[in-house]
Design an enzyme around this catalytic site. Structure first.
Site, PDB file in Angstrom:
ATOM      1  N   GLY A   9      52.149  34.046  20.445  1.00 44.14           N
ATOM      2  CA  GLY A   9      51.083  34.801  21.125  1.00 44.14           C
ATOM      3  C   GLY A   9      51.461  36.252  21.344  1.00 44.14           C
ATOM      4  N   GLY A  12      48.941  39.039  22.501  1.00 47.34           N
ATOM      5  CA  GLY A  12      48.350  39.027  23.834  1.00 47.34           C
ATOM      6  C   GLY A  12      48.986  40.097  24.719  1.00 47.34           C
ATOM      7  N   GLN A  13      48.486  40.206  25.941  1.00 45.90           N
ATOM      8  CA  GLN A  13      49.027  41.219  26.877  1.00 45.90           C
ATOM      9  C   GLN A  13      50.543  41.083  27.056  1.00 45.90           C
ATOM     10  N   ALA A  83      51.842  31.770  23.859  1.00 41.72           N
ATOM     11  CA  ALA A  83      50.548  31.436  23.271  1.00 41.72           C
ATOM     12  C   ALA A  83      49.818  30.424  24.140  1.00 41.72           C
ATOM     13  N   SER A  86      44.225  31.133  27.577  1.00 40.36           N
ATOM     14  CA  SER A  86      44.722  31.564  28.888  1.00 40.36           C
ATOM     15  C   SER A  86      43.628  31.901  29.902  1.00 40.36           C
ATOM     16  N   THR A 127      52.350  28.829  35.273  1.00 43.12           N
ATOM     17  CA  THR A 127      51.423  29.675  36.028  1.00 43.12           C
ATOM     18  C   THR A 127      51.173  29.184  37.451  1.00 43.12           C
ATOM     19  N   GLU A 129      48.408  28.865  38.651  1.00 43.92           N
ATOM     20  CA  GLU A 129      47.232  27.977  38.619  1.00 43.92           C
ATOM     21  C   GLU A 129      47.637  26.512  38.750  1.00 43.92           C
ATOM     22  N   TYR A 151      42.651  24.204  32.658  1.00 47.13           N
ATOM     23  CA  TYR A 151      43.787  25.086  32.318  1.00 47.13           C
ATOM     24  C   TYR A 151      45.001  24.733  33.188  1.00 47.13           C
ATOM     25  N   LYS A 155      48.627  23.187  31.970  1.00 54.39           N
ATOM     26  CA  LYS A 155      49.872  23.924  32.229  1.00 54.39           C
ATOM     27  C   LYS A 155      50.869  23.073  33.036  1.00 54.39           C
ATOM     28  N   HIS A 181      49.360  38.860  36.534  1.00 50.31           N
ATOM     29  CA  HIS A 181      49.921  40.180  36.246  1.00 50.31           C
ATOM     30  C   HIS A 181      49.013  40.876  35.241  1.00 50.31           C
ATOM     31  N   ARG A 186      45.262  44.360  29.587  1.00 53.31           N
ATOM     32  CA  ARG A 186      44.726  43.053  29.986  1.00 53.31           C
ATOM     33  C   ARG A 186      43.416  42.794  29.226  1.00 53.31           C
TER      34      ARG A 186
HETATM   35  P1  NAP Z   1      46.573  36.441  26.404  1.00 53.66           P
HETATM   36  O1  NAP Z   1      46.483  37.932  26.460  1.00 53.66           O
HETATM   37  O2  NAP Z   1      45.341  35.634  26.457  1.00 53.66           O
HETATM   38  O3  NAP Z   1      47.377  36.065  25.067  1.00 53.66           O
HETATM   39  C1  NAP Z   1      47.470  34.741  24.637  1.00 53.66           C
HETATM   40  C2  NAP Z   1      47.894  34.701  23.169  1.00 53.66           C
HETATM   41  O4  NAP Z   1      47.863  33.319  22.792  1.00 53.66           O
HETATM   42  C3  NAP Z   1      46.991  35.448  22.203  1.00 53.66           C
HETATM   43  O5  NAP Z   1      47.760  36.443  21.593  1.00 53.66           O
HETATM   44  C4  NAP Z   1      46.555  34.402  21.175  1.00 53.66           C
HETATM   45  O6  NAP Z   1      46.865  34.735  19.832  1.00 53.66           O
HETATM   46  C5  NAP Z   1      47.489  33.240  21.443  1.00 53.66           C
HETATM   47  N1  NAP Z   1      46.829  31.955  21.179  1.00 53.66           N
HETATM   48  C6  NAP Z   1      45.668  31.491  21.716  1.00 53.66           C
HETATM   49  N2  NAP Z   1      45.386  30.271  21.218  1.00 53.66           N
HETATM   50  C7  NAP Z   1      46.395  29.960  20.360  1.00 53.66           C
HETATM   51  C8  NAP Z   1      46.671  28.849  19.523  1.00 53.66           C
HETATM   52  N3  NAP Z   1      45.824  27.813  19.441  1.00 53.66           N
HETATM   53  N4  NAP Z   1      47.801  28.868  18.766  1.00 53.66           N
HETATM   54  C9  NAP Z   1      48.635  29.918  18.788  1.00 53.66           C
HETATM   55  N5  NAP Z   1      48.412  31.027  19.543  1.00 53.66           N
HETATM   56  C10 NAP Z   1      47.308  31.032  20.317  1.00 53.66           C
HETATM   57  O7  NAP Z   1      47.530  35.913  27.568  1.00 53.66           O
HETATM   58  P2  NAP Z   1      48.606  36.690  28.467  1.00 53.66           P
HETATM   59  O8  NAP Z   1      47.938  37.227  29.667  1.00 53.66           O
HETATM   60  O9  NAP Z   1      49.409  37.564  27.598  1.00 53.66           O
HETATM   61  O10 NAP Z   1      49.485  35.461  28.985  1.00 53.66           O
HETATM   62  C11 NAP Z   1      50.593  34.983  28.243  1.00 53.66           C
HETATM   63  C12 NAP Z   1      50.933  33.577  28.685  1.00 53.66           C
HETATM   64  O11 NAP Z   1      51.249  33.568  30.075  1.00 53.66           O
HETATM   65  C13 NAP Z   1      49.809  32.560  28.533  1.00 53.66           C
HETATM   66  O12 NAP Z   1      50.400  31.329  28.199  1.00 53.66           O
HETATM   67  C14 NAP Z   1      49.190  32.463  29.919  1.00 53.66           C
HETATM   68  O13 NAP Z   1      48.593  31.200  30.089  1.00 53.66           O
HETATM   69  C15 NAP Z   1      50.415  32.650  30.783  1.00 53.66           C
HETATM   70  N6  NAP Z   1      50.196  33.261  32.099  1.00 53.66           N
HETATM   71  C16 NAP Z   1      49.586  34.459  32.190  1.00 53.66           C
HETATM   72  C17 NAP Z   1      49.443  35.058  33.436  1.00 53.66           C
HETATM   73  C18 NAP Z   1      48.787  36.404  33.585  1.00 53.66           C
HETATM   74  O14 NAP Z   1      48.442  36.758  34.713  1.00 53.66           O
HETATM   75  N7  NAP Z   1      48.640  37.171  32.531  1.00 53.66           N
HETATM   76  C19 NAP Z   1      49.945  34.416  34.575  1.00 53.66           C
HETATM   77  C20 NAP Z   1      50.591  33.190  34.424  1.00 53.66           C
HETATM   78  C21 NAP Z   1      50.734  32.627  33.178  1.00 53.66           C
HETATM   79  P3  NAP Z   1      46.014  35.571  18.747  1.00 53.66           P
HETATM   80  O15 NAP Z   1      46.677  36.885  18.716  1.00 53.66           O
HETATM   81  O16 NAP Z   1      46.157  34.840  17.487  1.00 53.66           O
HETATM   82  O17 NAP Z   1      44.600  35.643  19.255  1.00 53.66           O
HETATM   83  O1  G4F Z   2      40.975  37.424  36.400  1.00 54.32           O
HETATM   84  P1  G4F Z   2      40.708  35.969  36.450  1.00 54.32           P
HETATM   85  O2  G4F Z   2      39.858  35.400  35.396  1.00 54.32           O
HETATM   86  O3  G4F Z   2      42.149  35.296  36.505  1.00 54.32           O
HETATM   87  P2  G4F Z   2      42.678  33.852  36.939  1.00 54.32           P
HETATM   88  O4  G4F Z   2      41.620  32.842  36.922  1.00 54.32           O
HETATM   89  O5  G4F Z   2      43.424  34.014  38.221  1.00 54.32           O
HETATM   90  O6  G4F Z   2      43.702  33.507  35.757  1.00 54.32           O
HETATM   91  C1  G4F Z   2      44.678  34.439  35.297  1.00 54.32           C
HETATM   92  O7  G4F Z   2      45.832  34.358  36.094  1.00 54.32           O
HETATM   93  C2  G4F Z   2      46.507  33.091  36.050  1.00 54.32           C
HETATM   94  C3  G4F Z   2      47.729  33.186  36.969  1.00 54.32           C
HETATM   95  O8  G4F Z   2      47.433  32.556  38.171  1.00 54.32           O
HETATM   96  C4  G4F Z   2      46.925  32.821  34.626  1.00 54.32           C
HETATM   97  F1  G4F Z   2      47.611  31.643  34.561  1.00 54.32           F
HETATM   98  C5  G4F Z   2      45.721  32.781  33.719  1.00 54.32           C
HETATM   99  O9  G4F Z   2      46.160  32.629  32.371  1.00 54.32           O
HETATM  100  C6  G4F Z   2      44.987  34.119  33.841  1.00 54.32           C
HETATM  101  O10 G4F Z   2      45.801  35.129  33.296  1.00 54.32           O
HETATM  102  O11 G4F Z   2      40.050  35.592  37.860  1.00 54.32           O
HETATM  103  C7  G4F Z   2      40.616  35.977  39.083  1.00 54.32           C
HETATM  104  C8  G4F Z   2      39.649  35.654  40.213  1.00 54.32           C
HETATM  105  C9  G4F Z   2      39.068  34.241  40.166  1.00 54.32           C
HETATM  106  O12 G4F Z   2      39.124  33.699  41.462  1.00 54.32           O
HETATM  107  C10 G4F Z   2      37.609  34.431  39.775  1.00 54.32           C
HETATM  108  O13 G4F Z   2      36.730  33.448  40.313  1.00 54.32           O
HETATM  109  O14 G4F Z   2      38.527  36.530  40.123  1.00 54.32           O
HETATM  110  C11 G4F Z   2      37.349  35.799  40.395  1.00 54.32           C
HETATM  111  N1  G4F Z   2      36.207  36.495  39.783  1.00 54.32           N
HETATM  112  C12 G4F Z   2      35.150  37.003  40.488  1.00 54.32           C
HETATM  113  N2  G4F Z   2      34.276  37.552  39.626  1.00 54.32           N
HETATM  114  C13 G4F Z   2      36.016  36.726  38.479  1.00 54.32           C
HETATM  115  C14 G4F Z   2      34.789  37.397  38.363  1.00 54.32           C
HETATM  116  N3  G4F Z   2      36.772  36.429  37.400  1.00 54.32           N
HETATM  117  C15 G4F Z   2      36.331  36.832  36.174  1.00 54.32           C
HETATM  118  N4  G4F Z   2      37.096  36.583  35.100  1.00 54.32           N
HETATM  119  N5  G4F Z   2      35.114  37.477  36.031  1.00 54.32           N
HETATM  120  C16 G4F Z   2      34.310  37.786  37.100  1.00 54.32           C
HETATM  121  O15 G4F Z   2      33.240  38.359  36.947  1.00 54.32           O
END
Ligand code: NAP
Ligand code: G4F
Length: 341
Positions: A9, A12-13, A83, A86, A127, A129, A151, A155, A181, A186
């Protein structure tokens, strides 16, 4: 000798920030992309690392043999499994795909390590979550899981299978339990970037207003650039273990919105309740924020706030960027980006 890191992945971010971090540490970085994915490389370009990365290709839904043969060729010292499907919101619509990728996909990678080379270190992107409707606030590594989305459930599986491979197969397999984060890179579907991109467009007269779901949802938001350093440190400890990475502070979506508008010199005044609530510009009285049930989730998590004391004590890791700085960074980036588009 140069270490090899495989990042699943990478487009991704977190993949982009981690790739930059590891390249700066002298790693050879290989990143996976999905075979038929049209996802753009703009994050890697933006961070100036696109040309320094070797690409490999698999989908975590591919057969085990396919994934095995790719990793066999890469010969990584460390695998960072980032990956995932997410987006929590999408997991309610696509629960099967989410489980296949975010749960079973993890087992495939661990099985490759067990069969191919058990000395490969493994990082699993777990995560907050997983805590869902958390039983305790703030959460620590000992807080019971109580996920509230497909999700989160997938996880939890990824977390437990990682821990099981560590205990039963003696593999250096660890989870980082990361709280939200964010960054200018993002995805637009997440609430922070949806807010900063729309606020920037409003500031440039390219949008009228912003429509959101639950304004009172709270999250523990940090900066992605700080968190990827923690991922690397987790794999450099003496003993494999699981660590929470978080800021320890929860703020509401409403707070994020108010501060994002402050960056473009506007103050929001709220009136009404629930989906009838609106945010008005204090100067002009124009509606800048609407609420719609379309963006509410079938179920919400409650107070997700992490206690990252263990990471601080064991890894020397702490988040550095404050939320107000992060919001400004994101709005400023979006103002620049949309100015000429
Ligand atoms: P993201 O921007 O959505 O990136 C996810 C990546 O996963 C994308 O590059 C996508 O690849 C790849 N992917 C999706 N489906 C796939 C599949 N079937 N097989 C292989 N690759 C696949 O997510 P992120 O924010 O960077 O987060 C990275 C990881 O941390 C994720 O596992 C997420 O669940 C976890 N996480 C994120 C947060 C957060 O706040 N950002 C917090 C806790 C945990 P392509 O380039 O091919 O589209
Ligand atoms: O930005 P969100 O979609 O992030 P969420 O659901 O916290 O998930 C992200 O963080 C997780 C870490 O805890 C990761 F594991 C996961 O992969 C992802 O990166 O939503 C944040 C909050 C939620 O409570 C949602 O209900 O924002 C609230 N919200 C309110 N209005 C909204 C909206 N969320 C989205 N996406 N769009 C809205 O219009």
């Amino acid at each position: 000798m140069e270490k090899i890191a495989l990042i699943t992945g990478i487009r991704g971010q977190d993949g982009a920030y981690l790739a930059k971090n590891l390249l700066e540490k002298g790693y050879h970085v290989v990143g996976t992309t999905r075979p038929n994915s049209e996802a753009p490389q703009y994050r890697l370009k933006e961070l100036g690392v696109l040309d320094s990365i070797e690409f490999a290709s698999f989908d975590l839904r591919d057969d085990f043999e396919q994934i095995y043969s790719v990793i066999e060729k890469v010969k990584p010292d460390e695998i960072y499994n980032l990956a995932a499907q997410s987006f929590v919101g999408a997991s309610f619509e696509q629960p099967i795909l989410t489980s296949e990728v975010d749960a079973i996909g993890v087992t495939k990678l661990l099985e490759v390590i067990r069969k191919l080379e058990p000395s490969i270190k493994f990082y699993q992107a777990s995560t907050s979550e997983m805590f869902g409707n958390a039983k305790f606030v703030p959460q620590t590594e000992d807080t019971p899981f109580n996920p509230r989305s497909p999700y989160g459930v997938a996880k939890v599986y990824g977390y437990w299978i990682t821990q099981n491979y560590r205990e039963y197969h003696d593999i250096f397999a660890c989870s980082g339990i990361l709280y939200n984060h964010e960054s200018p890179l993002r995805g637009m579907e997440f609430v922070t970037r949806k807010i900063t991109s729309t606020v920037a467009k409003i500031g440039l007269d390219k949008a009228e207003n912003l429509t959101l779901g639950n304004l009172d949802a709270k999250r523990d938001w940090g900066f992605a650039g700080d968190y990827v350093e923690g991922m690397w440190r987790i794999l450099q400890t003496e003993k494999p273990d699981d660590f929470i990475l978080s800021t320890g502070q929860a703020n509401s979506v409403r707070y994020f919105v108010e501060n994002a508008f402050n960056v473009i010199g506007k103050t929001i005044v709220w009136e009404g309740e629930g989906i009838g609530e609106k945010g008005y510009c204090s100067e002009t009285g124009k509606i800048l924020v609407n609420v719609s049930s379309k963006f509410y989730r079938p179920s919400e998590t409650n107070q997700l706030v992490g206690d990252s004391t263990k990471a601080k004590q064991t890894l020397g890791w702490e988040p550095r960027m404050k939320l107000t700085e992060l919001i400004k960074l994101m709005v400023d980036y979006d103002l620049k980006q949309f100015k000429n588009s």
